[in-house]
Design a protein around this motif. Sequence first.
Motif, PDB file in Angstrom:
ATOM      1  N   SER A 177      24.820  69.970  93.903  1.00  0.00           N
ATOM      2  CA  SER A 177      25.244  70.608  95.156  1.00  0.00           C
ATOM      3  C   SER A 177      26.269  71.723  94.944  1.00  0.00           C
ATOM      4  O   SER A 177      27.287  71.777  95.627  1.00  0.00           O
ATOM      5  CB  SER A 177      25.786  69.555  96.133  1.00  0.00           C
ATOM      6  OG  SER A 177      24.730  68.775  96.614  1.00  0.00           O
ATOM      7  N   PRO A 212      19.954  62.112 104.537  1.00  0.00           N
ATOM      8  CA  PRO A 212      21.111  61.427 103.943  1.00  0.00           C
ATOM      9  C   PRO A 212      22.163  62.429 103.470  1.00  0.00           C
ATOM     10  O   PRO A 212      21.838  63.559 103.132  1.00  0.00           O
ATOM     11  CB  PRO A 212      20.521  60.688 102.728  1.00  0.00           C
ATOM     12  CG  PRO A 212      19.046  60.849 102.805  1.00  0.00           C
ATOM     13  CD  PRO A 212      18.754  62.004 103.685  1.00  0.00           C
ATOM     14  N   LEU A 213      23.399  61.975 103.438  1.00  0.00           N
ATOM     15  CA  LEU A 213      24.516  62.820 102.991  1.00  0.00           C
ATOM     16  C   LEU A 213      25.171  62.158 101.784  1.00  0.00           C
ATOM     17  O   LEU A 213      25.785  61.100 101.902  1.00  0.00           O
ATOM     18  CB  LEU A 213      25.539  62.940 104.128  1.00  0.00           C
ATOM     19  CG  LEU A 213      26.825  63.712 103.828  1.00  0.00           C
ATOM     20  CD1 LEU A 213      26.537  65.184 103.578  1.00  0.00           C
ATOM     21  CD2 LEU A 213      27.816  63.580 104.982  1.00  0.00           C
ATOM     22  N   GLY A 214      24.971  62.779 100.603  1.00  0.00           N
ATOM     23  CA  GLY A 214      25.574  62.256  99.374  1.00  0.00           C
ATOM     24  C   GLY A 214      26.606  63.246  98.864  1.00  0.00           C
ATOM     25  O   GLY A 214      27.777  63.205  99.234  1.00  0.00           O
ATOM     26  N   SER A 215      26.149  64.192  98.038  1.00  0.00           N
ATOM     27  CA  SER A 215      27.063  65.238  97.572  1.00  0.00           C
ATOM     28  C   SER A 215      27.125  66.408  98.554  1.00  0.00           C
ATOM     29  O   SER A 215      27.973  67.278  98.414  1.00  0.00           O
ATOM     30  CB  SER A 215      26.635  65.725  96.185  1.00  0.00           C
ATOM     31  OG  SER A 215      25.302  66.195  96.218  1.00  0.00           O
ATOM     32  N   GLY A 216      26.226  66.447  99.523  1.00  0.00           N
ATOM     33  CA  GLY A 216      26.356  67.377 100.646  1.00  0.00           C
ATOM     34  C   GLY A 216      25.430  68.586 100.641  1.00  0.00           C
ATOM     35  O   GLY A 216      25.252  69.231 101.674  1.00  0.00           O
ATOM     36  N   GLY A 217      24.806  68.899  99.496  1.00  0.00           N
ATOM     37  CA  GLY A 217      24.013  70.126  99.411  1.00  0.00           C
ATOM     38  C   GLY A 217      22.811  70.141 100.340  1.00  0.00           C
ATOM     39  O   GLY A 217      22.476  71.184 100.908  1.00  0.00           O
ATOM     40  N   THR A 218      22.180  68.992 100.492  1.00  0.00           N
ATOM     41  CA  THR A 218      20.980  68.940 101.331  1.00  0.00           C
ATOM     42  C   THR A 218      21.341  69.241 102.790  1.00  0.00           C
ATOM     43  O   THR A 218      20.747  70.126 103.421  1.00  0.00           O
ATOM     44  CB  THR A 218      20.310  67.558 101.197  1.00  0.00           C
ATOM     45  OG1 THR A 218      20.092  67.301  99.811  1.00  0.00           O
ATOM     46  CG2 THR A 218      18.997  67.494 101.944  1.00  0.00           C
ATOM     47  N   LYS A 255      16.806  72.166  94.558  1.00  0.00           N
ATOM     48  CA  LYS A 255      18.051  72.631  93.940  1.00  0.00           C
ATOM     49  C   LYS A 255      17.799  73.060  92.497  1.00  0.00           C
ATOM     50  O   LYS A 255      18.283  74.097  92.042  1.00  0.00           O
ATOM     51  CB  LYS A 255      19.084  71.499  93.957  1.00  0.00           C
ATOM     52  CG  LYS A 255      19.446  70.991  95.356  1.00  0.00           C
ATOM     53  CD  LYS A 255      20.379  69.792  95.235  1.00  0.00           C
ATOM     54  CE  LYS A 255      20.765  69.220  96.578  1.00  0.00           C
ATOM     55  NZ  LYS A 255      21.699  68.103  96.477  1.00  0.00           N
ATOM     56  N   THR A 301      13.893  62.353 101.497  1.00  0.00           N
ATOM     57  CA  THR A 301      14.494  63.027 100.335  1.00  0.00           C
ATOM     58  C   THR A 301      14.316  62.277  99.014  1.00  0.00           C
ATOM     59  O   THR A 301      14.775  62.755  97.981  1.00  0.00           O
ATOM     60  CB  THR A 301      16.000  63.202 100.568  1.00  0.00           C
ATOM     61  OG1 THR A 301      16.556  61.917 100.867  1.00  0.00           O
ATOM     62  CG2 THR A 301      16.300  64.192 101.676  1.00  0.00           C
ATOM     63  N   ALA A 302      13.701  61.086  99.054  1.00  0.00           N
ATOM     64  CA  ALA A 302      13.620  60.277  97.822  1.00  0.00           C
ATOM     65  C   ALA A 302      12.222  60.330  97.218  1.00  0.00           C
ATOM     66  O   ALA A 302      11.225  60.176  97.949  1.00  0.00           O
ATOM     67  CB  ALA A 302      13.982  58.825  98.130  1.00  0.00           C
ATOM     68  N   ASN A 333      19.079  59.389  90.718  1.00  0.00           N
ATOM     69  CA  ASN A 333      17.873  60.208  90.926  1.00  0.00           C
ATOM     70  C   ASN A 333      18.088  61.596  90.358  1.00  0.00           C
ATOM     71  O   ASN A 333      17.185  62.203  89.798  1.00  0.00           O
ATOM     72  CB  ASN A 333      17.593  60.386  92.427  1.00  0.00           C
ATOM     73  CG  ASN A 333      17.336  59.083  93.125  1.00  0.00           C
ATOM     74  OD1 ASN A 333      16.645  58.227  92.604  1.00  0.00           O
ATOM     75  ND2 ASN A 333      17.885  58.926  94.323  1.00  0.00           N
ATOM     76  N   GLU A 353      13.874  54.021  99.487  1.00  0.00           N
ATOM     77  CA  GLU A 353      14.806  53.248  98.650  1.00  0.00           C
ATOM     78  C   GLU A 353      16.080  53.003  99.466  1.00  0.00           C
ATOM     79  O   GLU A 353      16.308  53.668 100.484  1.00  0.00           O
ATOM     80  CB  GLU A 353      15.080  53.942  97.293  1.00  0.00           C
ATOM     81  CG  GLU A 353      15.332  55.428  97.328  1.00  0.00           C
ATOM     82  CD  GLU A 353      16.579  55.792  98.064  1.00  0.00           C
ATOM     83  OE1 GLU A 353      17.642  55.351  97.628  1.00  0.00           O
ATOM     84  OE2 GLU A 353      16.498  56.523  99.076  1.00  0.00           O
ATOM     85  N   ASN A 365      14.632  65.345  96.820  1.00  0.00           N
ATOM     86  CA  ASN A 365      15.379  66.543  97.206  1.00  0.00           C
ATOM     87  C   ASN A 365      15.942  67.353  96.045  1.00  0.00           C
ATOM     88  O   ASN A 365      16.390  68.474  96.229  1.00  0.00           O
ATOM     89  CB  ASN A 365      16.499  66.180  98.191  1.00  0.00           C
ATOM     90  CG  ASN A 365      17.564  65.303  97.571  1.00  0.00           C
ATOM     91  OD1 ASN A 365      17.332  64.646  96.556  1.00  0.00           O
ATOM     92  ND2 ASN A 365      18.738  65.278  98.174  1.00  0.00           N
ATOM     93  N   LYS A 366      15.939  66.776  94.830  1.00  0.00           N
ATOM     94  CA  LYS A 366      16.561  67.508  93.716  1.00  0.00           C
ATOM     95  C   LYS A 366      15.746  68.724  93.286  1.00  0.00           C
ATOM     96  O   LYS A 366      16.281  69.654  92.700  1.00  0.00           O
ATOM     97  CB  LYS A 366      16.740  66.581  92.509  1.00  0.00           C
ATOM     98  CG  LYS A 366      17.561  65.353  92.798  1.00  0.00           C
ATOM     99  CD  LYS A 366      18.898  65.690  93.392  1.00  0.00           C
ATOM    100  CE  LYS A 366      19.609  64.458  93.904  1.00  0.00           C
ATOM    101  NZ  LYS A 366      20.442  64.731  95.054  1.00  0.00           N
TER     102      LYS A 366
HETATM  103  C1  LIG Z   1      17.065  60.391  97.290  1.00  0.00           C
HETATM  104  C2  LIG Z   1      18.262  61.175  97.695  1.00  0.00           C
HETATM  105  N1  LIG Z   1      18.408  61.494  98.991  1.00  0.00           N
HETATM  106  C3  LIG Z   1      19.481  62.173  99.413  1.00  0.00           C
HETATM  107  C4  LIG Z   1      20.491  62.535  98.550  1.00  0.00           C
HETATM  108  C5  LIG Z   1      21.683  63.209  99.094  1.00  0.00           C
HETATM  109  O1  LIG Z   1      21.596  64.582  98.940  1.00  0.00           O
HETATM  110  P1  LIG Z   1      22.906  65.425  98.710  1.00  0.00           P
HETATM  111  O2  LIG Z   1      23.522  64.925  97.441  1.00  0.00           O
HETATM  112  O3  LIG Z   1      22.416  66.795  98.636  1.00  0.00           O
HETATM  113  O4  LIG Z   1      23.796  65.157  99.871  1.00  0.00           O
HETATM  114  C6  LIG Z   1      20.374  62.227  97.183  1.00  0.00           C
HETATM  115  C7  LIG Z   1      21.444  62.623  96.250  1.00  0.00           C
HETATM  116  O5  LIG Z   1      21.573  62.217  95.148  1.00  0.00           O
HETATM  117  C8  LIG Z   1      19.238  61.524  96.756  1.00  0.00           C
HETATM  118  O6  LIG Z   1      19.072  61.172  95.465  1.00  0.00           O
END
Ligand SMILES: Cc1ncc(COP(=O)(O)O)c(C=O)c1O
Length: 348
Positions: free
Chosen positions: A158, A191-197, A59, A318-319, A84, A288, A55-56
Amino acid sequence: MSFLERSLARASKCERLPLGDWPTPVRKLERLGRRLGREIWIKRDDRSARPYGGNKVRKLELLLADARQRGARTLLTVGGFGSNHVVATAIYGQRWGFQTQAVVAPQPRSAAAQTNALLAASLGVELIPCQSRATAPLRLLAALRQAQRPYLIGPGGSSPLGTLGYVFAALELKEQLLNHELPEPAAVFVPLGSGGTAAGLALGLALAGLSCPVVAVRVVEQPLCNSVILEQLIWRVRRLLRHLGEQLPGRTNYTIVGDQVGPGYGAVTQQARAAATLLQETEGLTLETTYSAKAMAALTNALRHGPRSSRPVLFWHTANSWSIDRLINADASAALPLPMQSWLAQPR
Ligand SMILES: Cc1ncc(COP(=O)(O)O)c(C=O)c1O
């Protein structure tokens, strides 16, 4: 000209570097669907670019274009020891002549995290280790003061500009729906990490006139990403779109699922392992355990225990799934800063 075409035309005013292979393919997961009794589709952002997908890329197309316009030389970012985001920034930054520096914090040592740490060292990233995520902002500030013509990329890329990449991704999906490449999903799991996706997708789906919710599967502790943070990000992207002359999108539709994170960011949960195994066995696809397997675990959980429905669901992968082993130098671990060498040596 359709509403979507007008949107795309206006959106394209924003500079993007050509990093990815668009559109990413969609396909039906026949065997998984049969196993779970529901039609399931996948959006292959894991193959978004070579040599490193995920997903990077969406961005970074925007962020690196901005960095170039501003005459930056160094990309300064932040992530876990096995991030990642750091790896993707370094690979595509290098391609466009940038150096990468990254402030990195410890995280659980999964196989994917270990590979990423070695890859970051092989790519010549200047890794600046800190003790914990709490101390990362201070280290980042210190690095920012010392860096040569730096361009700061926050966690996961993000920022509102980076998030715009996933607004475009939703428009790309809409185009695929219009081309009958897949049916309209009842929900999009991500997935929800930093939120941008998730934020970008939610906004983009609204812009494209699609009402399906984004199911944002939280993989970090709640204070790090939650609905307040998502709403703020969505608001800032709306403001950016207005600034770009874009028509304001309608109401966003998303829900946050918080029961897959387990003990914390990067922790390998049983459900994530089981979901990864299920997808591998049925479809031969790899996940992963930090992000994508947790999103898949939430999807399988929803289909097994949620309300019955015949409508299809979409899993947004997204990975990165290209093999990156050949990009790792034999002496990579020796090039890592000492705290990262000790982390690598810890038993898993
Ligand atoms: C493989 C993968 N999927 C999903 C995400 C989450 O995306 P976001 O950070 O935009 O929420 C990340 C963030 O680092 C990621 O590396």
